[in-house]
Design a protein around this motif. Structure first.
Motif, short mmCIF file in Angstrom:
data_model
loop_
_atom_site.label_atom_id
_atom_site.label_comp_id
_atom_site.label_asym_id
_atom_site.label_seq_id
_atom_site.Cartn_x
_atom_site.Cartn_y
_atom_site.Cartn_z
N HIS A 174 0.81 -1.22 0.00
CA HIS A 174 0.00 0.00 0.00
C HIS A 174 0.85 1.28 0.00
CE1 HIS A 174 -4.10 -1.62 0.37
NE2 HIS A 174 -3.51 -2.65 0.95
N THR A 175 2.11 1.19 0.43
CA THR A 175 2.93 2.40 0.45
C THR A 175 3.90 2.49 -0.72
OG1 THR A 175 4.61 1.33 1.86
CG2 THR A 175 2.83 2.57 2.96
N GLU A 176 4.41 1.37 -1.20
CA GLU A 176 5.47 1.39 -2.19
C GLU A 176 5.05 0.93 -3.58
OE1 GLU A 176 8.29 2.71 -1.35
OE2 GLU A 176 7.77 2.88 0.76
N ILE A 177 4.04 0.10 -3.66
CA ILE A 177 3.67 -0.51 -4.94
C ILE A 177 2.42 0.12 -5.53
CG2 ILE A 177 2.91 -2.63 -6.05
CD1 ILE A 177 4.85 -4.15 -4.35
N ARG A 178 1.35 0.13 -4.78
CA ARG A 178 0.08 0.62 -5.34
C ARG A 178 0.18 2.05 -5.87
NH1 ARG A 178 -5.43 0.59 -1.89
NH2 ARG A 178 -4.38 2.39 -0.98
N PRO A 179 0.88 2.98 -5.20
CA PRO A 179 0.95 4.35 -5.74
C PRO A 179 1.97 4.52 -6.85
CG PRO A 179 1.45 4.27 -3.36
CD PRO A 179 1.50 2.90 -3.89
N ASN A 180 2.79 3.51 -7.12
CA ASN A 180 3.89 3.62 -8.08
C ASN A 180 3.41 3.24 -9.48
OD1 ASN A 180 6.26 3.39 -9.58
ND2 ASN A 180 7.44 2.58 -7.86
N PRO A 181 3.47 4.15 -10.45
CA PRO A 181 2.97 3.85 -11.80
C PRO A 181 3.75 2.72 -12.49
CG PRO A 181 4.14 5.96 -11.77
CD PRO A 181 3.96 5.54 -10.34
N TYR A 182 4.98 2.44 -12.02
CA TYR A 182 5.76 1.35 -12.61
C TYR A 182 5.03 0.02 -12.42
CZ TYR A 182 9.46 -2.16 -13.11
OH TYR A 182 10.19 -3.27 -13.45
N PHE A 183 4.34 -0.12 -11.29
CA PHE A 183 3.61 -1.35 -11.01
C PHE A 183 2.16 -1.19 -11.43
CE2 PHE A 183 7.02 -1.05 -7.79
CZ PHE A 183 7.74 -2.19 -8.13
N ASP A 184 1.96 -1.00 -12.72
CA ASP A 184 0.64 -0.74 -13.29
C ASP A 184 -0.26 -1.96 -13.07
OD1 ASP A 184 -1.58 -0.06 -14.73
OD2 ASP A 184 -0.60 -0.13 -16.70
N GLN A 185 -1.25 -1.83 -12.20
CA GLN A 185 -2.11 -2.96 -11.87
C GLN A 185 -3.11 -3.29 -12.98
OE1 GLN A 185 -1.41 -4.75 -8.88
NE2 GLN A 185 0.32 -3.38 -9.24
N ALA A 186 -3.13 -2.48 -14.03
CA ALA A 186 -4.02 -2.75 -15.16
C ALA A 186 -3.31 -3.48 -16.30
CB ALA A 186 -4.62 -1.44 -15.69
N SER A 187 -2.00 -3.68 -16.18
CA SER A 187 -1.25 -4.35 -17.24
C SER A 187 -0.68 -5.67 -16.74
CB SER A 187 -0.11 -3.46 -17.73
OG SER A 187 0.95 -3.43 -16.79
N SER A 188 -0.54 -6.63 -17.67
CA SER A 188 0.00 -7.93 -17.32
C SER A 188 1.43 -7.81 -16.80
CB SER A 188 -0.03 -8.85 -18.55
OG SER A 188 0.49 -10.12 -18.25
N GLU A 189 2.23 -7.02 -17.48
CA GLU A 189 3.62 -6.83 -17.05
C GLU A 189 3.69 -6.20 -15.67
OE1 GLU A 189 7.80 -4.78 -18.65
OE2 GLU A 189 5.90 -4.39 -19.66
N GLY A 190 2.84 -5.20 -15.42
CA GLY A 190 2.84 -4.54 -14.12
C GLY A 190 2.48 -5.48 -13.00
N ILE A 191 1.54 -6.39 -13.24
CA ILE A 191 1.15 -7.36 -12.21
C ILE A 191 2.28 -8.34 -11.94
CG2 ILE A 191 -0.41 -9.29 -11.74
CD1 ILE A 191 -2.59 -7.68 -13.21
N THR A 192 2.93 -8.83 -12.99
CA THR A 192 4.06 -9.74 -12.81
C THR A 192 5.20 -9.06 -12.05
OG1 THR A 192 3.52 -11.03 -14.79
CG2 THR A 192 5.79 -11.14 -14.01
N ASN A 193 5.46 -7.80 -12.36
CA ASN A 193 6.48 -7.05 -11.63
C ASN A 193 6.08 -6.85 -10.18
OD1 ASN A 193 8.19 -6.75 -13.84
ND2 ASN A 193 7.26 -4.82 -14.49
N THR A 194 4.80 -6.67 -9.92
CA THR A 194 4.32 -6.53 -8.55
C THR A 194 4.60 -7.79 -7.73
OG1 THR A 194 2.57 -4.96 -9.12
CG2 THR A 194 2.24 -6.27 -7.13
N VAL A 195 4.26 -8.95 -8.30
CA VAL A 195 4.51 -10.22 -7.61
C VAL A 195 6.00 -10.37 -7.33
CG1 VAL A 195 4.36 -12.72 -7.80
CG2 VAL A 195 2.46 -11.30 -8.59
N PHE A 196 6.83 -10.04 -8.32
CA PHE A 196 8.28 -10.15 -8.14
C PHE A 196 8.75 -9.24 -7.01
CE2 PHE A 196 12.49 -8.38 -8.98
CZ PHE A 196 13.26 -9.53 -9.07
N GLU A 197 8.30 -8.00 -7.01
CA GLU A 197 8.77 -7.02 -6.02
C GLU A 197 8.35 -7.42 -4.61
OE1 GLU A 197 10.91 -3.87 -4.66
OE2 GLU A 197 10.83 -4.68 -6.70
#
Length: 467
Positions: free
Chosen positions: A123-146
């Motif tokens: 909630h502090t580092e990922i959700r507000p960060n546009p790099y971890f775009d929760q609407a894109s497949s790549e962004g979701i995979t990067n989220t899981v990795f991070e």
């Protein structure tokens, strides 16, 4: 030996006072700015943090009723306080079984720290960060990795050896004993275990592997638990888990299993296990994943052979023979399961070397966004799910996965239980032949007590099948 061994006989008494706990692991060393942001974030996610913290404080206790647990500890509270050493967790009226002689059990302290770490980090580092775009497949995979990297789950110095074990939290003792034997055989072969972190088939393989690892002196073994806020209250982490990570939702949890794990063993289970099977088969059937080795074994004792016959028939009817070719069914032979996994892991290693993919995270596995997009099982969403063999195979697998996900929600998740209570049963619609097969499968789960823990009240379906 019962799957509930070492659980308190008379429940878990409550401590009627405030306990101060200093976190373990990565939360030990924080800057003042990080502590300030963490403290602010806990105000936003307070209810979620409270529910997840309560679940880990009940680690090892039987029961899968999230509402009952939350009601029993209605006056429990958790606060994150800033102190000179960083942060301190203040717990009001915590379950007493998480303490020994006034001191919190070390393993539970580590799990509690993981709860704070993962929920607040997202909630502090990922959700507000546009790099971890929760609407894109790549962004979701990067989220899981991070999230996995922040939890220190990624080890660059280890060959592929992490096997995911799926199966029911509500299983009879003979199935539980079998999961322990499979875990033991895998532990003897240096294989580490990853599960959904709860009881039953999630605990048994870890328990067996501890003995195999001890005999081979491959210590400390890794016992990874992957969960999410909606399910953790119904499946509190078992005491053997020594690496816990909490993903934001079920879809990211499922992705974490297949990105971090190098193979999967499936034991008998209920709707949650069926959901996991359909997710993995749907992913593996994607043409982009042709040729990628991913060992998958369905196994159980001889008494459970008909369970896999029914699952195999359902997969054949809905997804076809190509899906059935992606797994092997091994009945009543733990050693053969472990040998199959070991050979499969060697193939995974060779493939990762050839393709220059990481050993610790499967970047090359393609996961369609149909399997990544969070599904909110409202009554309307459940009723409108198309279930037909006219759909492309991956879409049918994705929608069947959502059907089972909705039933899991209605069975054990607090939000799902509330929806059923307020609006009645979910309606599931689809092609008649598939609906008939689904009804047979679910009725078998009910007869075998795979929907609720044995000994509790009779199961009342949260769904109605309409063909």
């Amino acid at each position: 030996m019962s799957q509930n061994e070492h659980s308190p006989r008379n429940g878990c008494a409550q401590q009627k006072h405030t306990t101060h706990v200093y976190p373990a692991g990565t939360l030990n060393i924080l800057s003042r700015e990080e502590v300030s942001r963490l403290s602010d974030a806990t105000q936003e996610v307070g209810d979620m943090l409270r529910r997840c913290a309560l679940a880990v404080l009940n680690s090892g206790n039987p029961g899968d009723d999230a509402e009952e647990m939350l009601s029993r500890y209605a006056d429990f509270a958790i606060r994150v306080e800033q102190v000179n050493r960083g942060i301190r967790l203040d717990l009001d009226n915590a379950p007493g079984c998480s303490f020994v002689d006034g001191e919190m059990i070390r393993g539970i302290r580590e799990l509690l720290s993981a709860v704070v770490r993962d929920i607040v980090y997202f909630h502090t580092e990922i959700r507000p960060n546009p790099y971890f775009d929760q609407a894109s497949s790549e962004g979701i995979t990067n989220t899981v990795f991070e999230i996995a990297r922040n939890a220190h789950l990624l080890d660059t110095g280890v060959d592929p050896n992490l096997v995911v074990c799926w199966g029911g939290h509500s299983i009879p003792d003979f199935e539980y004993d079998y999961t322990k034997e499979v875990g033991y055989q895998m532990g003897l072969r240096g294989i580490d275990i990853c599960t959904g972190c709860g009881p039953g088939a999630m605990k048994g393989p870890m328990k067996g592997a501890t003995i195999g690892h001890a005999k081979q002196r491959t210590l400390p073994g890794r016992y990874v638990g992957i969960t999410e806020p909606g399910i953790i209250a119904a499946e509190s982490p078992n005491p053997i888990v020594n690496e816990l990570v909490i993903l934001p939702d079920i879809e990211k949890r499922l992705e974490a299993f297949v990105r971090l794990g190098h193979g999967v063993v499936v034991f008998p289970g209920g709707v949650g296990t069926a959901e996991e099977i359909l997710f993995l088969l749907g992913v593996l059937l994607n043409p982009a994943n042709d040729g990628q080795p991913f060992p998958l074994v369905f196994t159980g004792p001889a008494e459970s052979a008909d369970y896999f016959e029914e699952i195999d028939a359902f997969v054949g009817l809905t997804l076809g023979d190509q899906a059935r070719e992606r797994y092997r069914i091994i009945i009543d032979d733990p050693e053969a399961v472990a040998q199959e996994m070991r050979q499969g892991l060697q193939a995974v290693r060779a493939y990762r070397v050839e393709t220059q993919d990481a050993f610790y995270y499967n970047w090359l596995l393609h996961i369609d966004d149909e399997f990544q997009r969070p599904f909110d099982p409202t009554h309307e969403a459940m009723a409108n799910l198309p279930v037909s063999r006219d759909l492309p195979r991956h879409e049918l697998a994705a929608n069947l996965r959502r059907v089972f996900s909705g039933i899991v929600s209605g069975n054990v998740k607090a939000d799902g239980i509330r929806r059923i209570r307020e609006h009645g049963k979910f309606e599931i619609r689809g092609e008649r032949e598939i609906m008939d097969a689904l009804d047979r499968l679910l009725q078998r789960f009910v007869r075998q007590h795979r929907m609720k823990l044995p000994g509790e009240t009779a199961y009342e379906p949260c769904y109605r099948i309409v063909s």
